[in-house]
Scaffold this motif. Structure first.
Motif, PDB file in Angstrom:
ATOM      1  N   GLY A  11       0.864  -1.514  -0.004  1.00 39.30           N
ATOM      2  CA  GLY A  11       0.262  -0.164  -0.426  1.00 39.30           C
ATOM      3  C   GLY A  11       1.060   1.415   0.017  1.00 39.30           C
ATOM      4  N   LEU A  12       2.155   1.306   1.043  1.00 36.77           N
ATOM      5  CA  LEU A  12       2.910   2.473   0.440  1.00 36.77           C
ATOM      6  C   LEU A  12       3.692   2.549  -0.704  1.00 36.77           C
ATOM      7  N   GLU A  13       3.727   1.336  -1.777  1.00 39.29           N
ATOM      8  CA  GLU A  13       4.241   1.289  -2.630  1.00 39.29           C
ATOM      9  C   GLU A  13       3.329   2.360  -3.577  1.00 39.29           C
ATOM     10  N   ASP A  14       2.008   1.917  -3.328  1.00 44.92           N
ATOM     11  CA  ASP A  14       1.305   2.585  -4.301  1.00 44.92           C
ATOM     12  C   ASP A  14       1.238   3.743  -4.071  1.00 44.92           C
ATOM     13  N   VAL A  15       1.476   4.575  -3.299  1.00 51.90           N
ATOM     14  CA  VAL A  15       1.111   5.261  -2.304  1.00 51.90           C
ATOM     15  C   VAL A  15       1.554   6.313  -2.989  1.00 51.90           C
ATOM     16  N   LEU A  16       2.977   6.175  -3.131  1.00 54.72           N
ATOM     17  CA  LEU A  16       4.670   6.665  -3.921  1.00 54.72           C
ATOM     18  C   LEU A  16       4.422   6.977  -4.288  1.00 54.72           C
ATOM     19  N   CYS A  17       4.232   5.601  -5.435  1.00 59.41           N
ATOM     20  CA  CYS A  17       4.126   5.654  -7.422  1.00 59.41           C
ATOM     21  C   CYS A  17       3.058   6.973  -7.596  1.00 59.41           C
ATOM     22  N   GLU A  18       1.571   7.459  -6.784  1.00 64.39           N
ATOM     23  CA  GLU A  18       1.312   7.920  -7.190  1.00 64.39           C
ATOM     24  C   GLU A  18       1.351   9.306  -7.123  1.00 64.39           C
ATOM     25  N   GLY A  19       2.843   9.657  -6.170  1.00 65.80           N
ATOM     26  CA  GLY A  19       3.145  11.255  -6.103  1.00 65.80           C
ATOM     27  C   GLY A  19       3.166  11.458  -4.605  1.00 65.80           C
ATOM     28  N   ASP A  20       2.208  10.572  -3.989  1.00 62.94           N
ATOM     29  CA  ASP A  20       1.887  11.141  -2.627  1.00 62.94           C
ATOM     30  C   ASP A  20       2.807  11.371  -1.352  1.00 62.94           C
ATOM     31  N   ILE A  21       2.721  11.732  -0.243  1.00 60.99           N
ATOM     32  CA  ILE A  21       3.296  11.548   0.935  1.00 60.99           C
ATOM     33  C   ILE A  21       2.149  10.457   1.289  1.00 60.99           C
ATOM     34  N   VAL A  22       3.336   9.856   2.852  1.00 59.51           N
ATOM     35  CA  VAL A  22       2.664   9.627   3.224  1.00 59.51           C
ATOM     36  C   VAL A  22       2.996   9.671   4.651  1.00 59.51           C
ATOM     37  N   ASN A  23       1.664   9.465   5.604  1.00 57.63           N
ATOM     38  CA  ASN A  23       1.980  10.067   6.831  1.00 57.63           C
ATOM     39  C   ASN A  23       1.355   9.116   7.795  1.00 57.63           C
ATOM     40  N   ILE A  24       2.722   9.073   9.053  1.00 52.57           N
ATOM     41  CA  ILE A  24       1.715   7.384   9.513  1.00 52.57           C
ATOM     42  C   ILE A  24       1.795   8.915  11.043  1.00 52.57           C
ATOM     43  N   LYS A  25       0.561   9.079  11.597  1.00 47.93           N
ATOM     44  CA  LYS A  25       0.439   9.875  12.656  1.00 47.93           C
ATOM     45  C   LYS A  25       1.189   9.518  13.976  1.00 47.93           C
ATOM     46  N   ASN A  26       2.419  10.105  14.805  1.00 51.21           N
ATOM     47  CA  ASN A  26       2.962   9.328  15.511  1.00 51.21           C
ATOM     48  C   ASN A  26       4.046   8.593  15.451  1.00 51.21           C
ATOM     49  N   PHE A  27       4.868   8.826  13.797  1.00 44.21           N
ATOM     50  CA  PHE A  27       5.759   8.023  13.035  1.00 44.21           C
ATOM     51  C   PHE A  27       6.673   8.545  12.642  1.00 44.21           C
ATOM     52  N   SER A  29       6.362  10.674   8.508  1.00 38.76           N
ATOM     53  CA  SER A  29       6.165  10.381   6.577  1.00 38.76           C
ATOM     54  C   SER A  29       7.081   9.957   5.670  1.00 38.76           C
ATOM     55  N   PHE A  30       7.115   9.229   4.901  1.00 38.35           N
ATOM     56  CA  PHE A  30       7.393   8.735   3.305  1.00 38.35           C
ATOM     57  C   PHE A  30       6.874   9.736   2.448  1.00 38.35           C
ATOM     58  N   GLN A  31       8.495  10.282   1.393  1.00 35.29           N
ATOM     59  CA  GLN A  31       7.499  10.814   0.037  1.00 35.29           C
ATOM     60  C   GLN A  31       9.425  10.775  -0.381  1.00 35.29           C
ATOM     61  N   LEU A  32       8.635  10.609  -2.129  1.00 30.89           N
ATOM     62  CA  LEU A  32       9.344  10.209  -2.505  1.00 30.89           C
ATOM     63  C   LEU A  32      10.637  12.194  -2.896  1.00 30.89           C
ATOM     64  N   SER A  33      12.045  11.372  -3.116  1.00 34.58           N
ATOM     65  CA  SER A  33      12.738  12.106  -3.378  1.00 34.58           C
ATOM     66  C   SER A  33      13.217  12.241  -5.090  1.00 34.58           C
ATOM     67  N   GLU A  49       9.092  12.609 -18.731  1.00 35.71           N
ATOM     68  CA  GLU A  49      10.182  11.718 -18.299  1.00 35.71           C
ATOM     69  C   GLU A  49      11.490  12.273 -18.258  1.00 35.71           C
ATOM     70  N   SER A  50      12.073  13.457 -18.046  1.00 38.73           N
ATOM     71  CA  SER A  50      13.119  14.496 -17.658  1.00 38.73           C
ATOM     72  C   SER A  50      13.364  14.149 -16.184  1.00 38.73           C
ATOM     73  N   ILE A  51      12.181  14.019 -15.564  1.00 33.75           N
ATOM     74  CA  ILE A  51      12.632  13.398 -13.830  1.00 33.75           C
ATOM     75  C   ILE A  51      12.962  11.696 -13.450  1.00 33.75           C
ATOM     76  N   GLU A  52      13.907  11.991 -12.649  1.00 32.16           N
ATOM     77  CA  GLU A  52      13.835  10.241 -12.241  1.00 32.16           C
ATOM     78  C   GLU A  52      13.891  10.451 -10.965  1.00 32.16           C
ATOM     79  N   ILE A  53      12.922   9.363  -9.704  1.00 34.76           N
ATOM     80  CA  ILE A  53      12.919   8.710  -8.310  1.00 34.76           C
ATOM     81  C   ILE A  53      14.437   8.621  -7.781  1.00 34.76           C
ATOM     82  N   LYS A  54      14.361   9.296  -7.023  1.00 32.33           N
ATOM     83  CA  LYS A  54      16.347   9.489  -6.516  1.00 32.33           C
ATOM     84  C   LYS A  54      16.453   8.497  -5.194  1.00 32.33           C
ATOM     85  N   SER A  55      14.875   8.515  -4.606  1.00 33.78           N
ATOM     86  CA  SER A  55      15.237   7.685  -3.477  1.00 33.78           C
ATOM     87  C   SER A  55      13.511   8.193  -2.295  1.00 33.78           C
TER      88      SER A  55
END
Length: 85
Positions: A11-27, A29-33, A49-55
Motif C-alpha cells: 500500500g505504501l508503494e502504491d501511494v508513493l507511486c502516485e506521487g503522494d506523501i504517506v503520513n503515519i500519525k506519531n511515527f 512520513s514517507f515521500q519520494l525524492s 520523462e526528464s524526472i527520475e526517482i532518487k530515493s
C-alpha cells in the motif's frame, strides 16, 4: 504478521507511486525524492520523462524522536567510544 507487513508495504508503494506523501500519525512520513535526469534542464516546462526517482525519504515525527531520545540512544562519539571502528 508477515502478511500484514507485506500488505502495508504494498500500500505504501502504491501511494508513493502516485506521487503522494504517506503520513503515519506519531511515527513519521514517507515521500519520494526526485531529480532531473542528466542532460535535461530544470526548466518549468520539463516533461515527466526528464524526472527520475532518487530515493524514498523518511522523516520521523517529533513524537517518535522523543521516544527514541528517552530510550537513551546516542550518536557515535569518538571520545566516548574509542574502540569502535
Amino acid at each position: 504478521m508477515q502478511r500484514a507487513i507485506d500488505a502495508f508495504v504494498e500500500g505504501l508503494e502504491d501511494v508513493l507511486c502516485e506521487g503522494d506523501i504517506v503520513n503515519i500519525k506519531n511515527f513519521g512520513s514517507f515521500q519520494l525524492s526526485a531529480r532531473f535526469r542528466k542532460g535535461k534542464s530544470g526548466m518549468a516546462n520539463s516533461r515527466a520523462e526528464s524526472i527520475e526517482i532518487k530515493s524514498v525519504l523518511f522523516k520521523a515525527s517529533k513524537h517518535l524522536k522523543a521516544r527514541i531520545g528517552k530510550a537513551g540512544f546516542e550518536r557515535y562519539n569518538e571520545t566516548l567510544h574509542p574502540k569502535r571502528k
